[in-house]
Design a protein around this motif. Structure first.
Motif, PDB file in Angstrom:
ATOM      1  N   LYS A   2       1.324   6.479   5.809  1.00 57.26           N
ATOM      2  CA  LYS A   2       2.453   7.074   5.092  1.00 57.26           C
ATOM      3  C   LYS A   2       2.351   6.741   3.601  1.00 57.26           C
ATOM      4  N   PRO A   3       1.332   7.310   2.926  1.00 59.58           N
ATOM      5  CA  PRO A   3       1.113   6.945   1.530  1.00 59.58           C
ATOM      6  C   PRO A   3       2.246   7.375   0.594  1.00 59.58           C
ATOM      7  N   ILE A   4       2.896   8.475   0.865  1.00 58.01           N
ATOM      8  CA  ILE A   4       3.974   8.935  -0.018  1.00 58.01           C
ATOM      9  C   ILE A   4       5.146   7.959   0.034  1.00 58.01           C
ATOM     10  N   ALA A   5       5.493   7.515   1.226  1.00 57.68           N
ATOM     11  CA  ALA A   5       6.570   6.528   1.360  1.00 57.68           C
ATOM     12  C   ALA A   5       6.158   5.209   0.697  1.00 57.68           C
ATOM     13  N   ALA A   6       4.869   4.850   0.809  1.00 60.28           N
ATOM     14  CA  ALA A   6       4.383   3.622   0.190  1.00 60.28           C
ATOM     15  C   ALA A   6       4.485   3.711  -1.332  1.00 60.28           C
ATOM     16  N   ILE A   7       4.184   4.865  -1.883  1.00 62.34           N
ATOM     17  CA  ILE A   7       4.293   5.061  -3.325  1.00 62.34           C
ATOM     18  C   ILE A   7       5.750   4.931  -3.757  1.00 62.34           C
ATOM     19  N   LYS A   8       6.655   5.490  -2.981  1.00 63.96           N
ATOM     20  CA  LYS A   8       8.080   5.418  -3.308  1.00 63.96           C
ATOM     21  C   LYS A   8       8.548   3.960  -3.341  1.00 63.96           C
ATOM     22  N   VAL A   9       8.193   3.177  -2.335  1.00 65.72           N
ATOM     23  CA  VAL A   9       8.591   1.772  -2.289  1.00 65.72           C
ATOM     24  C   VAL A   9       7.936   1.011  -3.441  1.00 65.72           C
ATOM     25  N   TYR A  10       6.666   1.288  -3.701  1.00 66.19           N
ATOM     26  CA  TYR A  10       5.971   0.618  -4.799  1.00 66.19           C
ATOM     27  C   TYR A  10       6.701   0.868  -6.118  1.00 66.19           C
ATOM     28  N   ARG A  11       7.129   2.095  -6.329  1.00 64.03           N
ATOM     29  CA  ARG A  11       7.854   2.429  -7.562  1.00 64.03           C
ATOM     30  C   ARG A  11       9.178   1.672  -7.640  1.00 64.03           C
ATOM     31  N   GLU A  12       9.873   1.551  -6.513  1.00 63.56           N
ATOM     32  CA  GLU A  12      11.143   0.817  -6.484  1.00 63.56           C
ATOM     33  C   GLU A  12      10.919  -0.658  -6.823  1.00 63.56           C
ATOM     34  N   VAL A  13       9.847  -1.221  -6.292  1.00 67.21           N
ATOM     35  CA  VAL A  13       9.564  -2.644  -6.479  1.00 67.21           C
ATOM     36  C   VAL A  13       9.124  -2.950  -7.907  1.00 67.21           C
ATOM     37  N   THR A  14       8.251  -2.098  -8.442  1.00 66.16           N
ATOM     38  CA  THR A  14       7.624  -2.412  -9.724  1.00 66.16           C
ATOM     39  C   THR A  14       8.216  -1.684 -10.923  1.00 66.16           C
ATOM     40  N   GLY A  15       8.913  -0.588 -10.666  1.00 68.57           N
ATOM     41  CA  GLY A  15       9.413   0.220 -11.774  1.00 68.57           C
ATOM     42  C   GLY A  15       8.324   1.076 -12.397  1.00 68.57           C
ATOM     43  N   ALA A  16       7.193   1.203 -11.725  1.00 68.45           N
ATOM     44  CA  ALA A  16       6.060   1.975 -12.230  1.00 68.45           C
ATOM     45  C   ALA A  16       6.368   3.464 -12.191  1.00 68.45           C
ATOM     46  N   GLY A  17       5.666   4.199 -13.040  1.00 69.28           N
ATOM     47  CA  GLY A  17       5.757   5.648 -13.020  1.00 69.28           C
ATOM     48  C   GLY A  17       4.993   6.201 -11.828  1.00 69.28           C
ATOM     49  N   LEU A  18       5.129   7.491 -11.612  1.00 73.21           N
ATOM     50  CA  LEU A  18       4.508   8.116 -10.445  1.00 73.21           C
ATOM     51  C   LEU A  18       2.985   7.979 -10.447  1.00 73.21           C
ATOM     52  N   VAL A  19       2.348   8.294 -11.556  1.00 71.91           N
ATOM     53  CA  VAL A  19       0.888   8.241 -11.619  1.00 71.91           C
ATOM     54  C   VAL A  19       0.390   6.810 -11.440  1.00 71.91           C
ATOM     55  N   GLU A  20       1.026   5.877 -12.138  1.00 76.71           N
ATOM     56  CA  GLU A  20       0.624   4.466 -12.032  1.00 76.71           C
ATOM     57  C   GLU A  20       0.806   3.960 -10.605  1.00 76.71           C
ATOM     58  N   ALA A  21       1.920   4.316  -9.976  1.00 75.47           N
ATOM     59  CA  ALA A  21       2.185   3.882  -8.604  1.00 75.47           C
ATOM     60  C   ALA A  21       1.176   4.480  -7.638  1.00 75.47           C
ATOM     61  N   LYS A  22       0.862   5.757  -7.823  1.00 78.03           N
ATOM     62  CA  LYS A  22      -0.114   6.415  -6.948  1.00 78.03           C
ATOM     63  C   LYS A  22      -1.465   5.720  -7.043  1.00 78.03           C
ATOM     64  N   GLU A  23      -1.905   5.418  -8.264  1.00 85.71           N
ATOM     65  CA  GLU A  23      -3.191   4.744  -8.450  1.00 85.71           C
ATOM     66  C   GLU A  23      -3.180   3.348  -7.835  1.00 85.71           C
ATOM     67  N   ALA A  24      -2.074   2.633  -8.006  1.00 85.42           N
ATOM     68  CA  ALA A  24      -1.982   1.273  -7.459  1.00 85.42           C
ATOM     69  C   ALA A  24      -1.999   1.296  -5.936  1.00 85.42           C
ATOM     70  N   VAL A  25      -1.288   2.235  -5.347  1.00 79.57           N
ATOM     71  CA  VAL A  25      -1.256   2.337  -3.882  1.00 79.57           C
ATOM     72  C   VAL A  25      -2.628   2.743  -3.360  1.00 79.57           C
TER      73      VAL A  25
END
Length: 64
Positions: free
Chosen positions: A36-59
């Motif tokens: 579930k990468p999309i959900a993982a990106i959403k949680v990552y953004r909530e945790v880190t405050g990262a933007g969409l592109v940065e969160a996608k790359e990190a995930v």
């Protein structure tokens, strides 16, 4: 930004300082394990405050 993060990581490693892990990052890993990468990106953004592109790359890096 990535270059700056890399330098900070090197400094922290040199000083022996570890950033405390946010417990929700385990949730990101669990979502990745469930394919579930999309959900993982959403949680990552909530945790880190990262933007969409940065969160996608990190995930994506965590998936490797």
């Amino acid at each position: 930004m990535a270059r700056l993060e890399q330098r900070v990581d090197l400094l922290m490693a040199h000083l022996g300082v570890e950033e405390p892990a946010d417990p929700r990052m385990a949730e990101v890993d669990a979502l990745l394990a469930e394919k579930k990468p999309i959900a993982a990106i959403k949680v990552y953004r909530e945790v880190t405050g990262a933007g969409l592109v940065e969160a996608k790359e990190a995930v994506e890096r965590r998936m490797r």
